[in-house]
Enzyme design. Structure first.
Site, PDB file in Angstrom:
ATOM      1  CB  SER A   1      44.163  94.180  67.677  1.00 43.51           C
ATOM      2  OG  SER A   1      45.377  94.852  67.918  1.00 43.51           O
TER       3      SER A   1
ATOM      4  CE1 TYR B   1      44.666  93.670  62.360  1.00 38.58           C
ATOM      5  CE2 TYR B   1      45.388  94.909  64.271  1.00 38.58           C
ATOM      6  CZ  TYR B   1      44.938  93.737  63.711  1.00 38.58           C
ATOM      7  OH  TYR B   1      44.747  92.637  64.502  1.00 38.58           O
TER       8      TYR B   1
END
Length: 427
Positions: A219, A232
């Site tokens: 990501s 995250y």
């Protein structure tokens, strides 16, 4: 200007020779991209005539033409044949879509799911061929990982394992790092980092034998700070660095490693608004009173609203990510990094090339949730809260206790700022 024609003509001659060779090999994409490239070279030629000496102009034109034609080359693909690929996290989203596409192409697909009776697993069982094998696995359970690794070694004994797609991932809360329980960081690391690490290390003997591929879905939140994605993003940053190490260390074995960094896509997890509402309520219920008083419930509510608004703008078509994974598995020379989706270029440009302050403004929660300086921990912004003056302030009370600030927040919420556009797909 009289000495100009020979470097200009020489550069165009080199470009034409390269283009002719690619055409003879059927290795040149025709159409609008080629026309755009020729227009770019013509404009560059005109500029070089006026700004550069002949030899420098020759070098610039020839190098630019070579690079442009290289980008226009048709990617060379390896045959599918009997290649086997293991994909984690196929219950929904990118993993599910990739499993269906690779099965249709003729791959032997080993697809791991959390629940063999989930809608995604049942869909794969119904629409895919008998080559696809569904395997139940929870990346936080070592016994599940060991069972899948053993099954893979036995099932691919005759064909070998060509690729591993580390797709499974998890994000739990959308909140500041201070608000997220430490257990949230541990869970994200267990799934997003340690789970992928165990799978990769366990399958490396097979991948080294086949000189295969490792494809990992990461990501942009692992490349730069994103508001309220600390847990995250931290796990994805560790994962990206790990895959960078593998990429260098496995070169002697011919194993190629690629990282996929998608923009915001509308997967099943993203569309589940009820799930995000439950997680927000869970966070509010477990927050220590001191933190809840310091930040205020309004702050968390607003962050959740901004996050849901950004997800409503997510891209519905998952094919760019699926195509990137497929290319990383089959391209003769896959890229180290793929950036499927729109808007990533601007975010990376802001982060890497603009002054540091620009990145802080665009990626700080304070740019979307201005708070009264008498109640909140953000820097003094007197123009956001006209009813209060700059200076020290006690950390007391939620924003709703300040009617001036509350009205100002509601006004600024309507403008929505940049933050809704900066949230990325996090699964």
């Amino acid at each position: 200007m009289e000495s100009w024609p020979w470097p200009s003509g020489g550069a165009w001659l080199l470009v034409a020779a390269r283009a002719l060779l690619q055409l003879l090999r059927a290795d040149l994409r025709l159409g609008r991209p080629l026309l755009a490239a020729l227009a770019l070279l013509a404009a560059l030629d005109w500029l070089c005539q006026r700004l550069l000496p002949p030899l420098a102009a020759l070098a610039v034109l020839a190098a630019t033409g070579w690079i442009v034609l290289s980008r226009l080359a048709r990617p060379q693909r390896l045959p599918v044949a009997t290649r086997a690929v293991l994909i984690t996290g196929c219950d929904s989203g990118f993993g599910n879509a990739t499993a269906k596409k690779l099965d249709a192409m003729g791959f032997t697909v080993l697809a791991t799911v959390l629940d063999l009776n989930s809608p995604g697993a049942l869909e794969l069982r119904a629409c895919c061929s008998s080559r696809l094998q569904l395997l139940q696995m929870d990346l936080t359970k070592p016994a599940d990982i060991s069972r899948v690794l053993e099954f893979t070694k036995v099932h691919t004994a005759s064909t070998g394992l060509w690729g591993l797609v580390n797709n499974a991932g998890q994000n739990i809360f959308v909140a500041d790092a201070e608000l997220c329980p430490v257990a949230t960081f541990r869970t994200c690391m267990e799934v997003n980092f340690f789970g992928a690490l165990e799978m990769t290390k366990g399958l490396l003997p097979l991948l080294r034998r086949s000189s295969g591929r490792i494809v990992t879905v990461s990501s942009p939140a692992g490349d730069m700070p994103f508001p309220c994605l600390a847990a995250y993003g931290t796990s994805k940053a560790a994962l990206a660095l790990l895959m960078g190490n593998f990429s260098c260390e496995l070169l002697p074995w011919g194993v190629k490693v690629s990282i996929i960094l998608p923009a915001c896509f509308k997967t099943e997890s993203v569309k589940d608004v009820h799930q995000w509402e439950e997680r927000k309520q869970q966070l509010l219920a477990t927050l220590p009173q001191e933190l809840l008083q310091a930040y205020g419930e309004d702050y968390i509510e607003h962050l959740n609203g901004q996050f849901l608004h950004s997800l409503s703008q997510a891209l519905p078509d998952l094919s760019p990510v699926v195509d990137a994974i497929t290319d990383a598995l089959l391209a003769a020379q896959p890229r180290r990094r793929y950036y499927p989706g729109h808007g990533l270029g601007l975010i990376y440009f802001i982060h890497y090339y603009l002054p540091e302050g620009c990145g802080r403004v665009s990626c700080s929660p304070s740019s979307s949730v201005p708070m009264c300086q008498e109640h909140y921990r953000l820097p003094a912004w007197p123009y956001l809260c006209p009813g209060h003056s700059p200076g020290p302030r006690p950390q007391t009370g939620p924003l709703s206790h300040c009617p001036v600030s509350r009205a100002h927040v509601e006004q600024l919420q309507q403008r929505r700022f940049l933050v809704p556009l900066l949230f990325f797909q996090v699964f």
